[in-house]
Design a protein around this motif. Structure first.
Motif, PDB file in Angstrom:
ATOM      1  N   VAL A 209       1.095  -1.126  -0.006  1.00 34.11           N
ATOM      2  CA  VAL A 209       0.087   0.046  -0.092  1.00 34.11           C
ATOM      3  C   VAL A 209       0.756   1.325  -0.117  1.00 34.11           C
ATOM      4  O   VAL A 209       1.688   1.442   0.918  1.00 34.11           O
ATOM      5  CB  VAL A 209      -0.838  -0.115   1.242  1.00 34.11           C
ATOM      6  CG1 VAL A 209      -1.758   1.394   1.269  1.00 34.11           C
ATOM      7  CG2 VAL A 209      -2.027  -1.272   1.235  1.00 34.11           C
ATOM      8  N   THR A 210       0.630   2.116  -0.987  1.00 29.28           N
ATOM      9  CA  THR A 210       1.323   3.435  -1.147  1.00 29.28           C
ATOM     10  C   THR A 210       0.697   4.540  -0.997  1.00 29.28           C
ATOM     11  O   THR A 210       1.270   5.406  -0.680  1.00 29.28           O
ATOM     12  CB  THR A 210       2.138   3.366  -2.583  1.00 29.28           C
ATOM     13  OG1 THR A 210       1.215   3.234  -3.376  1.00 29.28           O
ATOM     14  CG2 THR A 210       3.137   2.149  -2.868  1.00 29.28           C
ATOM     15  N   HIS A 211      -0.538   4.454  -1.282  1.00 32.67           N
ATOM     16  CA  HIS A 211      -1.410   5.789  -1.138  1.00 32.67           C
ATOM     17  C   HIS A 211      -2.680   5.471   0.064  1.00 32.67           C
ATOM     18  O   HIS A 211      -3.166   4.414  -0.059  1.00 32.67           O
ATOM     19  CB  HIS A 211      -1.897   6.121  -2.414  1.00 32.67           C
ATOM     20  CG  HIS A 211      -0.957   6.623  -3.337  1.00 32.67           C
ATOM     21  ND1 HIS A 211       0.271   5.988  -3.988  1.00 32.67           N
ATOM     22  CD2 HIS A 211      -0.303   7.976  -3.619  1.00 32.67           C
ATOM     23  CE1 HIS A 211       1.014   6.484  -4.488  1.00 32.67           C
ATOM     24  NE2 HIS A 211       0.856   7.692  -4.369  1.00 32.67           N
ATOM     25  N   TYR A 212      -3.230   6.605   0.360  1.00 33.83           N
ATOM     26  CA  TYR A 212      -4.490   6.412   1.204  1.00 33.83           C
ATOM     27  C   TYR A 212      -5.709   6.973   0.764  1.00 33.83           C
ATOM     28  O   TYR A 212      -6.609   7.455   1.578  1.00 33.83           O
ATOM     29  CB  TYR A 212      -4.006   6.853   2.548  1.00 33.83           C
ATOM     30  CG  TYR A 212      -3.641   8.176   2.761  1.00 33.83           C
ATOM     31  CD1 TYR A 212      -4.446   9.217   2.953  1.00 33.83           C
ATOM     32  CD2 TYR A 212      -2.228   8.372   2.832  1.00 33.83           C
ATOM     33  CE1 TYR A 212      -3.887  10.695   3.031  1.00 33.83           C
ATOM     34  CE2 TYR A 212      -1.985   9.721   2.882  1.00 33.83           C
ATOM     35  CZ  TYR A 212      -2.601  10.692   3.050  1.00 33.83           C
ATOM     36  OH  TYR A 212      -2.263  12.115   3.234  1.00 33.83           O
ATOM     37  N   ARG A 213      -5.728   7.452  -0.706  1.00 34.20           N
ATOM     38  CA  ARG A 213      -6.638   8.167  -1.092  1.00 34.20           C
ATOM     39  C   ARG A 213      -6.916   8.046  -2.742  1.00 34.20           C
ATOM     40  O   ARG A 213      -5.963   7.929  -3.339  1.00 34.20           O
ATOM     41  CB  ARG A 213      -6.734   9.693  -0.710  1.00 34.20           C
ATOM     42  CG  ARG A 213      -8.026  10.508  -1.125  1.00 34.20           C
ATOM     43  CD  ARG A 213      -7.889  11.935  -0.166  1.00 34.20           C
ATOM     44  NE  ARG A 213      -6.794  12.800  -0.726  1.00 34.20           N
ATOM     45  CZ  ARG A 213      -6.059  13.417   0.254  1.00 34.20           C
ATOM     46  NH1 ARG A 213      -6.079  13.433   1.581  1.00 34.20           N
ATOM     47  NH2 ARG A 213      -4.948  13.926  -0.372  1.00 34.20           N
ATOM     48  N   LEU A 214      -7.978   8.117  -3.014  1.00 37.53           N
ATOM     49  CA  LEU A 214      -8.395   8.050  -4.738  1.00 37.53           C
ATOM     50  C   LEU A 214      -9.000   9.433  -4.742  1.00 37.53           C
ATOM     51  O   LEU A 214      -9.719   9.885  -3.971  1.00 37.53           O
ATOM     52  CB  LEU A 214      -9.433   6.983  -5.243  1.00 37.53           C
ATOM     53  CG  LEU A 214      -8.940   5.631  -5.106  1.00 37.53           C
ATOM     54  CD1 LEU A 214      -9.801   4.563  -5.352  1.00 37.53           C
ATOM     55  CD2 LEU A 214      -7.644   5.326  -5.915  1.00 37.53           C
TER      56      LEU A 214
ATOM     57  N   SER B 100     -16.228  10.227 -14.204  1.00 32.57           N
ATOM     58  CA  SER B 100     -16.630   9.004 -13.971  1.00 32.57           C
ATOM     59  C   SER B 100     -15.696   8.055 -13.204  1.00 32.57           C
ATOM     60  O   SER B 100     -15.867   6.955 -12.929  1.00 32.57           O
ATOM     61  CB  SER B 100     -17.608   8.383 -14.992  1.00 32.57           C
ATOM     62  OG  SER B 100     -16.612   7.829 -16.084  1.00 32.57           O
ATOM     63  N   LYS B 101     -14.464   8.412 -13.425  1.00 37.70           N
ATOM     64  CA  LYS B 101     -13.328   7.534 -13.041  1.00 37.70           C
ATOM     65  C   LYS B 101     -12.496   8.065 -11.660  1.00 37.70           C
ATOM     66  O   LYS B 101     -12.714   9.441 -11.577  1.00 37.70           O
ATOM     67  CB  LYS B 101     -12.269   7.515 -14.157  1.00 37.70           C
ATOM     68  CG  LYS B 101     -12.758   6.970 -15.692  1.00 37.70           C
ATOM     69  CD  LYS B 101     -12.787   5.632 -15.642  1.00 37.70           C
ATOM     70  CE  LYS B 101     -13.418   5.408 -17.004  1.00 37.70           C
ATOM     71  NZ  LYS B 101     -14.002   3.832 -16.935  1.00 37.70           N
ATOM     72  N   LEU B 102     -11.839   7.342 -11.222  1.00 31.62           N
ATOM     73  CA  LEU B 102     -11.096   7.759 -10.149  1.00 31.62           C
ATOM     74  C   LEU B 102      -9.690   7.362 -10.361  1.00 31.62           C
ATOM     75  O   LEU B 102      -9.218   6.372 -11.135  1.00 31.62           O
ATOM     76  CB  LEU B 102     -11.390   6.683  -8.535  1.00 31.62           C
ATOM     77  CG  LEU B 102     -12.690   7.155  -8.237  1.00 31.62           C
ATOM     78  CD1 LEU B 102     -13.008   5.766  -7.136  1.00 31.62           C
ATOM     79  CD2 LEU B 102     -13.011   8.385  -7.478  1.00 31.62           C
ATOM     80  N   ILE B 103      -8.672   8.267  -9.761  1.00 32.07           N
ATOM     81  CA  ILE B 103      -7.345   7.962  -9.738  1.00 32.07           C
ATOM     82  C   ILE B 103      -6.628   8.170  -8.432  1.00 32.07           C
ATOM     83  O   ILE B 103      -7.262   8.531  -7.692  1.00 32.07           O
ATOM     84  CB  ILE B 103      -6.550   8.995 -10.723  1.00 32.07           C
ATOM     85  CG1 ILE B 103      -6.829  10.423 -10.251  1.00 32.07           C
ATOM     86  CG2 ILE B 103      -7.100   8.752 -12.315  1.00 32.07           C
ATOM     87  CD1 ILE B 103      -5.934  11.268 -11.153  1.00 32.07           C
ATOM     88  N   VAL B 104      -5.618   7.373  -8.443  1.00 33.29           N
ATOM     89  CA  VAL B 104      -4.823   7.591  -7.010  1.00 33.29           C
ATOM     90  C   VAL B 104      -4.470   9.104  -6.879  1.00 33.29           C
ATOM     91  O   VAL B 104      -3.775   9.511  -7.713  1.00 33.29           O
ATOM     92  CB  VAL B 104      -3.569   6.747  -7.208  1.00 33.29           C
ATOM     93  CG1 VAL B 104      -2.673   7.060  -5.902  1.00 33.29           C
ATOM     94  CG2 VAL B 104      -3.871   5.150  -7.175  1.00 33.29           C
TER      95      VAL B 104
END
Lengths: 492, 492
Positions: free
Chosen positions: A92-97, A105-109
């Motif tokens: 795990v490198t990130h804690y939010r999208l 309509s899309k999510l990214i890190v």
């Protein structure tokens, strides 16, 4: 349901994969290498859990829960353990999208939500647990710590198979801390014995107890004890392991205690685990071309009752008898499913419960009403007989033990017939090819020879059995002297 | 052990934090926001699990297990759900570590092992489960699906507190699929009722059943039903939720079934869950300045027996009596710990078991041997009495029910005394400040007013109670007409 299964002797691997899916045990998910354990498969796992849990508690262990994540700096603290698992870690490198600015309509890190320190999804919990034990241990009075955890772990395996090798799996992991080496070694042996007892008496799977060689032991352990089972295709399966960890983790995490004599000492450790892999062992030990065969002690439904009827009225009459029998069986501690669904025909139900391995099937039709009988079918032997309704409870009660024993005996005979002593490398290769199973052979004790044999044959040393006689001999490959035979096999 | 706890009326929050740690329930870990649940805390959670699990099974639900990870593309499929959880997601981006080329004792994320698609660590499992259900549902015969999962989930909360709000927590999540809206609504209500029954009858926590407002409901739900409890500091705690998801997930994942009439329809959904947060509710509802107070139905040890002795010989005599009593109590179904450790004094043990909330303590000293008595202390009332040894089993058996009831009654009285009807915003603020608790007030039904009140007072609408009478009134803030009072409170 469901087309016929591929036969075992045509393609054992295909048979297994089909069986797991068709018997509603598990299926692959949208996540690479991760499985969905379906309710019927999970019900079997729950029975295993309940029994193991009671065995752990009876030997003084308590359950607890530790974090899913291991900060990278803790993960790397015990070098060999870290090295062993680094290659297959989910990180795990990130804690939010956040919403993709180019496509709402899309999510990214979210690059702004990068963790300061990466978190490893636990492949095993020694690191996080020993880091915790540091705060729990000061004096000999704080020892032993006897803790078990039921949890999910993740190992990023490249080639996965349902239950046998999955990226995420469920398991229990015991982690104990002791004042002395001797006590830790005793614990290591105790838990390996508990696994053996569980496998044999509960799962009806005969196992060989032994220890692993240097190259096969757990990353970070001084010794790994194991139980090894044999599948119907002649391949071995490691069914449980118990590790003596020495003071490796205590040293890596600086866990010391003041002894009764006032000396500061490092703590001694063990860890031990079995996983949903046991489901694979269960399936491959007992099942046949018609599907799963379950030992009664693990069957979610030990008995299924199927009514054979035409029309509502007949069903009602049969149901009276069936429900009475079901109640009587339940009162005798036997789990019963009465399947009076009108959406499926009796033939379909028969095939389905065979596929799902229900130990005993009772069928009741109009003729049985007249005669006061039921038709009783055993899943393990595929035999049928008529039984007086008044004798069903006693008969079925006895059968529960008898089927359990029969399955174990059958597996034991198969296993024993598949342990072959060989004294030359030619025979080694010949037996491995023709028959498989365990090959009992002399080995010169070096990792080089072990590796060479693995390269040449794909067989590994499954264990150095505990109960073996010492016997002068010569290494099957190098001819060098050896004092004990070890067990080789191809393995899952 | 352990310094005295901060008193509740001095600093409730500090009291809670100290109690959780000192009573050996849980502690913070090396992973930000993640807790270690210690054996004593976990033993209480296991009792909750066992009871809930049996209640789920009794209502036709089965357990299963779905993957820990949700591929980003599935996660984002149900828009509102994704939006609700995107801001607090742990994201796996890589599947391997490697040795740091600059320092061989360190590991770094291997940039070559980047996942093609990021994986979200499940904050809740609707997405992965509905993507699975798609493969399970064709016809009305495949419905309903009534599945529960016991699992860990991760929500990257910024401010965490042991049990109440942690980045990783344990929970159960039910996910059901139905042919009709009505059936799904019935299921939503059924499970909310089961939670209420569990909270009241098992945890001795009185709860109010109701539904959430638009702004407080679960991301992706049409309706969220909930049970709301009240803590001793006058703040509310949401103790369980049950969601009617409509066809939102069926539409997002294209899950349709052919009805009995041959029409293709989207499936209806519910989900429902309780978590280790319940441990926080349990602690804050019953405990006092001396520590934890446990209802007997949840106590890992319902009775502790402490011998008071000088010397081996006296201990032996007392132990004879104590062990006999322990056996008799166990035979009556009561869990007993006999603590004859010589490493700790009786006074230490008394304080420790008070801190850990053991419902009944029996002490046996030399005078008790003479008189045939024991000293019995109740944890809930902190009262003591002498009881004839021959009457202990009956007395303690009765006490188990009595203590359970007393705790519930006490909490119920407190809760009822802390529901205040107000009809002006001045009174609203005054009551909230002076007394806290639930404020029963009229509300005009708009999110704007709800938000405004939250901004001004930090109180939110905990629920629109199910059992409330309709009553003409005016919104406490805007004066607009309202047909029912709702419950406001500050909340955990």
């Amino acid at each position: 349901m469901s087309k016929k299964l591929t036969e075992r002797n045509k393609d054992y691997s295909k048979w297994y994969n089909e069986l797991v899916v068709q018997a509603d045990l598990a299926e692959n998910s949208a996540v690479r290498g991760c499985m969905v354990i379906k309710p019927y498969g999970y019900a079997i796992w729950e029975k295993m859990q309940a029994k193991l849990d009671s065995m752990f508690k009876a030997t003084g262990h308590q359950n607890a829960y530790f974090p899913l994540f291991v900060p990278k700096s803790l993960f790397e603290a015990e070098e060999k353990n870290a090295e062993g698992f680094a290659k297959e870690c989910a990180v795990v490198t990130h804690y939010r999208l956040k919403t993709d600015p180019e496509d709402a309509s899309k999510l990214i890190v979210d690059p702004e939500a990068k963790l300061e320190e990466e978190l490893v999804v636990r492949p095993t919990s020694e690191a996080i647990i020993w880091n915790t034990y540091k705060g729990w241990v000061q004096s000999y009075r704080d020892l032993p710590i006897l803790i078990n955890q039921w949890a999910n772990v993740v190992r990023w395996e490249m080639r996965t198979r349902l239950f046998l090798r999955t990226a995420e799996f469920l398991w229990q992991e015991g982690h104990t801390a002791h004042a002395t080496k001797e006590e830790a070694l005793d614990e290591t042996e105790l838990m390996n014995n508990i696994y053996a007892e569980f496998a044999e008496e509960f799962m009806a799977i005969p196992v060989i107890k032994g220890k692993k060689t240097e190259s096969e032991k757990f990353a970070g352990a001084e010794e790994t004890y194991c139980i090894e089972a044999l599948m119907q295709d002649g391949k071995a399966l490691q069914a449980g392991t118990s590790h003596f960890l020495g003071q490796n983790f205590a040293k890596a995490f600086d866990v010391k205690y003041t002894s009764q004599e006032g000396k500061l000492e490092h703590v001694w450790a063990t860890s031990w685990g079995v996983s949903t892999r046991l489901m694979g062992a269960l399936i491959m030990t007992h099942s046949d071309d018609k599907g799963l065969v379950l030992p009664p002690k693990l069957a979610p439904n030990q008995v299924v009752i199927v009514p054979i009827y035409k029309g509502e009225e007949q069903l009602e009459e049969i149901s009276l008898v069936a429900k009475k029998l079901a109640d009587e069986l339940r009162a005798a501690g036997i789990s019963v499913k009465y399947d009076d669904r009108d959406t499926h025909k009796p033939g379909w139900k028969f095939a389905q419960y065979e596929l799902q391995g229900v130990p005993v099937r009772l069928a009741i039709g109009p003729k049985d009403l007249e005669k006061g009988t039921v038709e009783l079918a055993r899943r393990d032997t595929l035999t049928k007989e008529f039984v007086n309704q008044s004798e069903v409870v006693e008969k079925v009660s006895n059968l529960m033990g008898e089927i359990q024993d029969t399955l174990f005996e059958k597996a034991l005979n198969f296993r024993n017939e598949h342990i072959t002593k060989v004294d030359s490398f030619e025979d080694f290769k010949k037996v491995l090819k023709a028959k498989g199973g365990f090959i009992s052979a002399h080995w010169d004790g070096t990792p080089e020879t072990e590796n060479k044999i693995k390269e040449l044959t794909k067989a590994t040393i499954r264990c150095i059995p505990f109960n073996a006689e010492t016997e002068e001999g010569n290494c099957v490959l190098t001819g060098k002297p050896s004092a004990q035979r070890v067990l080789f096999a191809k393995a899952y």
